[in-house]
Design an enzyme around this catalytic site. Sequence first.
Site, short mmCIF file in Angstrom:
data_model
loop_
_atom_site.label_atom_id
_atom_site.label_comp_id
_atom_site.label_asym_id
_atom_site.label_seq_id
_atom_site.Cartn_x
_atom_site.Cartn_y
_atom_site.Cartn_z
N LYS A 70 -9.05 -9.01 6.33
CA LYS A 70 -10.40 -8.79 6.60
C LYS A 70 -11.18 -8.62 5.44
O LYS A 70 -12.08 -9.30 5.17
CB LYS A 70 -10.51 -7.45 7.53
N ARG A 129 -13.96 0.51 15.00
CA ARG A 129 -12.52 0.61 15.31
C ARG A 129 -12.14 1.25 16.61
O ARG A 129 -11.02 1.60 17.00
CB ARG A 129 -12.03 1.31 14.25
N ARG A 145 -0.50 -4.49 -1.91
CA ARG A 145 -1.94 -4.65 -2.07
C ARG A 145 -2.13 -3.97 -3.28
O ARG A 145 -1.72 -2.80 -3.52
CB ARG A 145 -2.58 -4.28 -0.78
P1 ADP Z 1 -7.75 -1.44 6.05
O1 ADP Z 1 -8.33 -2.45 5.29
O2 ADP Z 1 -6.20 -1.22 5.52
O3 ADP Z 1 -7.84 -1.82 7.74
P2 ADP Z 1 -9.70 0.26 5.54
O4 ADP Z 1 -10.17 0.07 4.25
O5 ADP Z 1 -10.58 -0.69 6.50
O6 ADP Z 1 -8.25 -0.30 5.89
O7 ADP Z 1 -9.89 1.65 6.25
C1 ADP Z 1 -9.10 2.68 5.39
C2 ADP Z 1 -8.97 3.78 6.25
O8 ADP Z 1 -10.47 4.42 6.26
C3 ADP Z 1 -8.47 3.83 7.79
O9 ADP Z 1 -7.35 3.75 7.75
C4 ADP Z 1 -9.09 4.95 8.53
O10 ADP Z 1 -8.59 6.29 8.26
C5 ADP Z 1 -10.66 4.99 7.61
N1 ADP Z 1 -11.76 4.05 8.36
C6 ADP Z 1 -12.30 3.02 8.03
N2 ADP Z 1 -12.89 2.63 8.83
C7 ADP Z 1 -13.14 3.41 9.96
C8 ADP Z 1 -13.71 3.46 11.20
N3 ADP Z 1 -14.66 2.41 11.40
N4 ADP Z 1 -13.41 4.57 11.95
C9 ADP Z 1 -12.60 5.41 11.66
N5 ADP Z 1 -11.77 5.42 10.51
C10 ADP Z 1 -12.20 4.48 9.54
P1 ADP Z 2 -7.62 -5.78 5.49
O1 ADP Z 2 -8.95 -5.58 4.82
O2 ADP Z 2 -7.38 -6.49 6.65
O3 ADP Z 2 -6.73 -4.60 5.41
P2 ADP Z 2 -6.79 -7.30 2.93
O4 ADP Z 2 -7.91 -8.39 3.12
O5 ADP Z 2 -6.97 -5.87 2.12
O6 ADP Z 2 -6.69 -6.66 4.49
O7 ADP Z 2 -5.32 -7.94 2.69
C1 ADP Z 2 -4.39 -7.14 3.00
C2 ADP Z 2 -3.29 -7.57 1.73
O8 ADP Z 2 -2.85 -8.91 2.12
C3 ADP Z 2 -3.94 -8.03 0.47
O9 ADP Z 2 -2.89 -7.66 -0.61
C4 ADP Z 2 -4.23 -9.49 0.11
O10 ADP Z 2 -4.24 -9.75 -0.95
C5 ADP Z 2 -3.20 -9.96 1.13
N1 ADP Z 2 -3.75 -10.93 1.76
C6 ADP Z 2 -4.53 -11.46 2.45
N2 ADP Z 2 -4.92 -12.49 3.25
C7 ADP Z 2 -3.45 -12.98 3.04
C8 ADP Z 2 -3.14 -14.33 3.46
N3 ADP Z 2 -3.62 -15.10 4.36
N4 ADP Z 2 -1.69 -14.45 3.18
C9 ADP Z 2 -0.98 -13.55 2.38
N5 ADP Z 2 -1.41 -12.37 1.86
C10 ADP Z 2 -2.89 -12.10 2.22
#
Ligand code: ADP
Ligand code: ADP
Length: 217
Positions: free
Chosen positions: A13, A88, A127
């Site tokens: 994302k 979420r 990551r």
């Molecule tokens: P990821 O990209 O790995 O899904 P985020 O960076 O979006 O993680 O979020 C990191 C953490 O921040 C989540 O695991 C949660 O604890 C908190 N968080 C982020 N967005 C929300 C939300 N909309 N509601 C509740 N907790 C959130």
């Molecule tokens: P999210 O915000 O959904 O938690 P991220 O964009 O941070 O996810 O991506 C999670 C990890 O996977 C990062 O290390 C990113 O560089 C890698 N990644 C993202 N998209 C891809 C893909 N299409 N293929 C392989 N690795 C990816």
Amino acid sequence: MRIILLGPPGAGKGTQAKSISNKFFIPHISTGDIFRKNITEKTPLGIEAKKHIDKGHLVPDKLTIDIIKDRLNNEDCKNGFLLDGYPRTVNQGEALKTLLDEQGSSLDIALLIKVPREFILSRMTGRRVCLTCGASYHVTFNPPKAAGKCNVCGCDLVQRADDTEDTVNERIDIYEAQTQPLIKYYDDKNLLSAVDGTQAIDSVFESIYSILESIKK
Ligand code: ADP
Ligand code: ADP
Ligand code: ZN
């Protein structure tokens, strides 16, 4: 355009949000980035959020909803926004709807990046993120140009405290229990579109781009 991104942790994302935001000139709003900034600055919000985030739990809805209300009332969101990591829970989705109703606007699309569970762990443990600009890299799948440095702003890359194997598994369980119901919620409103997130990063973006171009107003 008013867009939300759905998908499990590690779906890509944040990675896709950066490209969408650049291409369509809409602000990228990540609740995770907002929490991490507050944690770094040790604000009261950051201190409270950290307790939940470190365990892989969601930050309580009340706190999260207030942050989004505040952010979406900013001038730069007038012509659109891209939400990454919000909503979420269905409760957060309802709060967003109420807010947009009050503004006389509505969502254009909920984009789901579909990635099966077995892809997630290796993505999350490899990551590396930039806490200054929110850019996300991967040691193998998307390495930065210079090791350990952000391509965009040159700052040091770090591994997030919540990107450990145990916490990742907890986060996926919570995603399945609390966030997945939003897929049906938006599908019932005819707002859902899904892309295959297991493709390479550029191919995922091409899929997203063609969907967004087709609904652009
Ligand atoms: P990821 O990209 O790995 O899904 P985020 O960076 O979006 O993680 O979020 C990191 C953490 O921040 C989540 O695991 C949660 O604890 C908190 N968080 C982020 N967005 C929300 C939300 N909309 N509601 C509740 N907790 C959130
Ligand atoms: P999210 O915000 O959904 O938690 P991220 O964009 O941070 O996810 O991506 C999670 C990890 O996977 C990062 O290390 C990113 O560089 C890698 N990644 C993202 N998209 C891809 C893909 N299409 N293929 C392989 N690795 C990816
Ligand atoms: Zn950066």
